[in-house]
Scaffold this active site. Structure first.
Site, mmCIF file in Angstrom:
data_model
loop_
_atom_site.group_PDB
_atom_site.id
_atom_site.type_symbol
_atom_site.label_atom_id
_atom_site.label_comp_id
_atom_site.label_asym_id
_atom_site.label_seq_id
_atom_site.Cartn_x
_atom_site.Cartn_y
_atom_site.Cartn_z
ATOM 1 N N ASP A 1 0.811 -1.093 -0.036
ATOM 2 C CA ASP A 1 0.022 0.145 -0.026
ATOM 3 C C ASP A 1 0.832 1.073 -0.126
ATOM 4 O O ASP A 1 1.860 1.199 0.740
ATOM 5 C CB ASP A 1 -1.173 -0.108 1.068
ATOM 6 N N SER A 2 0.531 2.219 -0.646
ATOM 7 C CA SER A 2 1.450 3.269 -0.680
ATOM 8 C C SER A 2 0.590 4.601 -0.895
ATOM 9 O O SER A 2 -0.782 4.637 -1.128
ATOM 10 C CB SER A 2 2.364 3.232 -2.288
ATOM 11 N N PHE B 1 2.822 6.959 -13.668
ATOM 12 C CA PHE B 1 1.478 7.312 -13.471
ATOM 13 C C PHE B 1 1.128 8.123 -12.310
ATOM 14 O O PHE B 1 1.996 8.317 -11.613
ATOM 15 C CB PHE B 1 0.677 5.886 -13.524
ATOM 16 N N ASP C 1 3.237 11.011 -10.386
ATOM 17 C CA ASP C 1 4.642 11.012 -11.081
ATOM 18 C C ASP C 1 4.934 12.422 -11.811
ATOM 19 O O ASP C 1 6.083 12.693 -11.853
ATOM 20 C CB ASP C 1 4.983 9.640 -11.909
ATOM 21 N N ARG D 1 8.616 2.183 -3.694
ATOM 22 C CA ARG D 1 8.348 0.899 -3.697
ATOM 23 C C ARG D 1 9.579 0.015 -3.824
ATOM 24 O O ARG D 1 9.777 -1.103 -3.138
ATOM 25 C CB ARG D 1 7.611 0.598 -4.757
#
Length: 197
Positions: free
Chosen positions: A72-73, A151, A154, A180
């Protein structure tokens, strides 16, 4: 060979993991939920990145004997208040017409404000042991939307020590500096320390 099921319906994320760990091809094999014939879409109602990652990982724990990995971010912008949008990062974008509309708005309204991207990874072993890892990268909001790669946020997030937003760089470069990747490096270190990799 370490076989890992990624508890996500996002096929882009599967490819991202494969690309980031391309040096371990032949040693680590990733599987999508579709590959395994698993259907899972749990409600991510945790209060932290780690809680949400665990919710996703635990949702398939009885459906596979392979390693399970879920993440999860989110991003937190200093100018928007403490820990915001944080775990609501994706929802915040949707509520504002998607990143295609939100990114130009943030670039205009909060340029150069500090931000931090976080990624929590939950790993469940075949023995059902649970491990969690957290990666983060600092940066700032770009005053202009720039780049065609990546995406989400970014096109407006400039990672610390970089000159342009993440979307300006190739996937290879972006993946080498991402939140990540920071979390995934910790997973790899754990697997090596345990003699698994």
């Amino acid at each position: 060979m370490i076989e890992i099921v990624i508890a996500s319906n996002n096929l882009h994320k599967i490819k991202e993991y494969e690309d980031m760990l391309s040096e371990y091809k032949g040693k680590i094999k990733f599987y999508s939920l579709k590959d395994e014939g698993i259907k899972s879409d749990p409600s991510e109602d945790g209060t932290s990145y780690i809680e949400n990652a665990l919710i996703k990982a635990k949702s398939i724990v009885d459906k596979t004997d392979k390693y399970i990995l879920a993440d999860d971010s989110g991003v937190e912008f200093e100018a928007l208040g403490e820990h915001f949008p944080g775990i609501h990062t994706h929802r915040y974008a949707i509520e504002n017409g998607g990143n295609i509309n939100l990114n130009p708005k943030l670039a205009k309204e909060i340029p150069n404000t500090k931000g931090t991207f976080f990624c929590a990874i939950a790993l469940i072993t075949p023995k059902k042991e649970i491990k969690t890892f957290l990666g983060e990268v600092n940066g700032k909001v770009s005053p202009i939307v720039e780049g065609e790669h990546g995406f989400g946020y970014d096109p407006i997030f400039i990672t610390e020590n970089m000159e342009h937003p993440n979307a300006y760089y190739s996937e290879e470069v972006k993946n080498s500096i991402s939140h990540r990747r920071k979390a995934l490096d910790k997973v790899v270190n754990y697997l090596k320390e345990e003699g698994i990799l």
